[in-house]
Design a protein around this motif. Structure first.
Motif, PDB file in Angstrom:
ATOM      1  N   MET A  48      -2.733  44.276 -35.380  1.00  0.00           N
ATOM      2  CA  MET A  48      -2.625  45.810 -35.935  1.00  0.00           C
ATOM      3  C   MET A  48      -1.711  45.716 -36.951  1.00  0.00           C
ATOM      4  SD  MET A  48      -1.532  48.871 -33.342  1.00  0.00           S
ATOM      5  CE  MET A  48      -0.900  50.298 -33.953  1.00  0.00           C
ATOM      6  N   HIS A  49      -2.147  46.762 -37.880  1.00  0.00           N
ATOM      7  CA  HIS A  49      -1.505  47.031 -39.375  1.00  0.00           C
ATOM      8  C   HIS A  49      -0.311  47.786 -38.981  1.00  0.00           C
ATOM      9  CE1 HIS A  49      -4.331  44.486 -41.296  1.00  0.00           C
ATOM     10  NE2 HIS A  49      -5.287  45.256 -40.856  1.00  0.00           N
ATOM     11  N   GLU A  50       0.633  47.554 -40.031  1.00  0.00           N
ATOM     12  CA  GLU A  50       1.924  48.756 -39.830  1.00  0.00           C
ATOM     13  C   GLU A  50       1.370  50.020 -40.382  1.00  0.00           C
ATOM     14  OE1 GLU A  50       6.152  48.494 -41.700  1.00  0.00           O
ATOM     15  OE2 GLU A  50       4.684  47.378 -42.842  1.00  0.00           O
ATOM     16  N   ASP A  51       1.975  51.099 -39.891  1.00  0.00           N
ATOM     17  CA  ASP A  51       1.395  52.442 -40.118  1.00  0.00           C
ATOM     18  C   ASP A  51       2.017  52.946 -41.260  1.00  0.00           C
ATOM     19  OD1 ASP A  51       3.909  54.503 -39.634  1.00  0.00           O
ATOM     20  OD2 ASP A  51       4.295  52.714 -38.463  1.00  0.00           O
ATOM     21  N   ILE A  52       1.185  53.777 -41.919  1.00  0.00           N
ATOM     22  CA  ILE A  52       1.702  54.399 -43.429  1.00  0.00           C
ATOM     23  C   ILE A  52       3.135  54.914 -43.509  1.00  0.00           C
ATOM     24  CG2 ILE A  52       0.699  56.542 -43.243  1.00  0.00           C
ATOM     25  CD1 ILE A  52      -0.535  56.190 -46.261  1.00  0.00           C
ATOM     26  N   GLY A  53       3.486  55.442 -42.290  1.00  0.00           N
ATOM     27  CA  GLY A  53       4.912  55.986 -42.383  1.00  0.00           C
ATOM     28  C   GLY A  53       5.883  54.849 -42.778  1.00  0.00           C
ATOM     29  N   SER A  54       5.754  53.727 -42.139  1.00  0.00           N
ATOM     30  CA  SER A  54       6.569  52.583 -42.319  1.00  0.00           C
ATOM     31  C   SER A  54       6.356  52.107 -43.731  1.00  0.00           C
ATOM     32  CB  SER A  54       6.229  51.542 -41.264  1.00  0.00           C
ATOM     33  OG  SER A  54       6.783  52.035 -40.006  1.00  0.00           O
ATOM     34  N   LEU A  55       5.362  51.997 -44.299  1.00  0.00           N
ATOM     35  CA  LEU A  55       5.045  51.479 -45.638  1.00  0.00           C
ATOM     36  C   LEU A  55       5.645  52.325 -46.631  1.00  0.00           C
ATOM     37  CD1 LEU A  55       1.203  50.472 -45.077  1.00  0.00           C
ATOM     38  CD2 LEU A  55       3.091  48.994 -45.507  1.00  0.00           C
ATOM     39  N   VAL A  56       5.492  53.747 -46.326  1.00  0.00           N
ATOM     40  CA  VAL A  56       6.158  54.669 -47.323  1.00  0.00           C
ATOM     41  C   VAL A  56       7.658  54.594 -47.261  1.00  0.00           C
ATOM     42  CG1 VAL A  56       6.401  56.942 -48.102  1.00  0.00           C
ATOM     43  CG2 VAL A  56       4.122  56.222 -47.437  1.00  0.00           C
ATOM     44  N   ARG A  57       8.174  54.573 -46.236  1.00  0.00           N
ATOM     45  CA  ARG A  57       9.570  54.040 -46.165  1.00  0.00           C
ATOM     46  C   ARG A  57      10.226  52.979 -46.706  1.00  0.00           C
ATOM     47  NH1 ARG A  57       8.311  56.204 -41.162  1.00  0.00           N
ATOM     48  NH2 ARG A  57       8.884  58.149 -40.830  1.00  0.00           N
ATOM     49  N   ARG A  58       9.401  51.865 -46.494  1.00  0.00           N
ATOM     50  CA  ARG A  58       9.766  50.493 -47.431  1.00  0.00           C
ATOM     51  C   ARG A  58       9.517  50.872 -48.646  1.00  0.00           C
ATOM     52  NH1 ARG A  58       5.976  46.531 -46.038  1.00  0.00           N
ATOM     53  NH2 ARG A  58       6.658  46.500 -43.892  1.00  0.00           N
ATOM     54  N   PHE A  59       8.566  51.434 -48.959  1.00  0.00           N
ATOM     55  CA  PHE A  59       8.224  51.763 -50.514  1.00  0.00           C
ATOM     56  C   PHE A  59       9.713  52.173 -51.207  1.00  0.00           C
ATOM     57  CE2 PHE A  59       6.664  54.472 -53.975  1.00  0.00           C
ATOM     58  CZ  PHE A  59       6.086  53.477 -54.872  1.00  0.00           C
ATOM     59  N   TYR A  60       9.909  53.356 -50.670  1.00  0.00           N
ATOM     60  CA  TYR A  60      11.062  53.970 -51.306  1.00  0.00           C
ATOM     61  C   TYR A  60      12.564  53.169 -51.032  1.00  0.00           C
ATOM     62  CZ  TYR A  60       8.387  57.528 -52.834  1.00  0.00           C
ATOM     63  OH  TYR A  60       7.290  58.236 -53.584  1.00  0.00           O
ATOM     64  N   GLU A  61      12.576  52.782 -49.715  1.00  0.00           N
ATOM     65  CA  GLU A  61      13.968  51.898 -49.270  1.00  0.00           C
ATOM     66  C   GLU A  61      14.006  50.828 -50.108  1.00  0.00           C
ATOM     67  OE1 GLU A  61      14.244  52.437 -45.031  1.00  0.00           O
ATOM     68  OE2 GLU A  61      14.220  54.643 -45.220  1.00  0.00           O
ATOM     69  N   GLN A  62      13.176  49.883 -49.632  1.00  0.00           N
ATOM     70  CA  GLN A  62      13.236  48.675 -50.295  1.00  0.00           C
ATOM     71  C   GLN A  62      12.617  48.366 -51.756  1.00  0.00           C
ATOM     72  OE1 GLN A  62      11.956  46.545 -46.506  1.00  0.00           O
ATOM     73  NE2 GLN A  62      12.837  45.334 -47.420  1.00  0.00           N
ATOM     74  N   LEU A  63      11.700  48.963 -52.007  1.00  0.00           N
ATOM     75  CA  LEU A  63      11.042  48.508 -53.349  1.00  0.00           C
ATOM     76  C   LEU A  63      11.832  49.436 -54.364  1.00  0.00           C
ATOM     77  CD1 LEU A  63       8.907  47.383 -51.496  1.00  0.00           C
ATOM     78  CD2 LEU A  63       7.243  48.270 -53.498  1.00  0.00           C
TER      79      LEU A  63
END
Length: 138
Positions: free
Chosen positions: A1-16
């Protein structure tokens, strides 16, 4: 199962973005990631996005993204954002002032196979330009 888009968006802003973490790029962005940034530039691919991010960093070494609201639906997401930073380098053709700025924005994301594939970001450039011009006249 893939990571949900909400987690990806949060990572995009918080980490990247906020942590400038290049190690998170490959497991957040698709290799052909299509990006339109809040300043209006468009890029394709991870290296294109990095070049945009680094351009912003040269203009504001402490540039920060705050997610105010995040709404997701399947493989799509929308976020209301607040951008802030210190004007430490050239930004929108304004020379650095060393002063703080903040402006609002919105971003729209698409994901597939557990990676962000597209981001279209809008920023209130009128407000940002007003702040940068005001700062230069003081």
């Amino acid at each position: 199962m893939h990571e949900d888009i909400g987690s990806l968006v949060r990572r995009f802003y918080e980490q990247l973005w906020n942590n400038w973490d290049d190690s998170a790029v490959e497991h957040t962005l698709a290799s052909d990631f299509s990006f339109r940034g809040s300043l209006g530039q468009q890029t394709t691919g991870r290296s294109g996005w990095r070049a945009y991010r680094d351009h912003i960093r040269r203009g504001s070494s402490d540039f920060h993204n705050q997610i105010i609201t995040l709404v997701t639906d399947g493989d799509q997401a929308a976020a209301r954002l607040l951008y802030s930073g210190t004007h430490t380098g050239p930004l929108l053709d304004f020379p650095p002032t060393g002063r703080r700025f903040s402006y609002s924005g919105a971003a729209f994301f698409t994901a597939a196979a557990g990676l962000l594939t597209d981001a279209w970001v809008l920023g209130d450039l009128h407000d940002l330009r007003r702040q940068l011009a005001m700062n230069n006249s003081q």
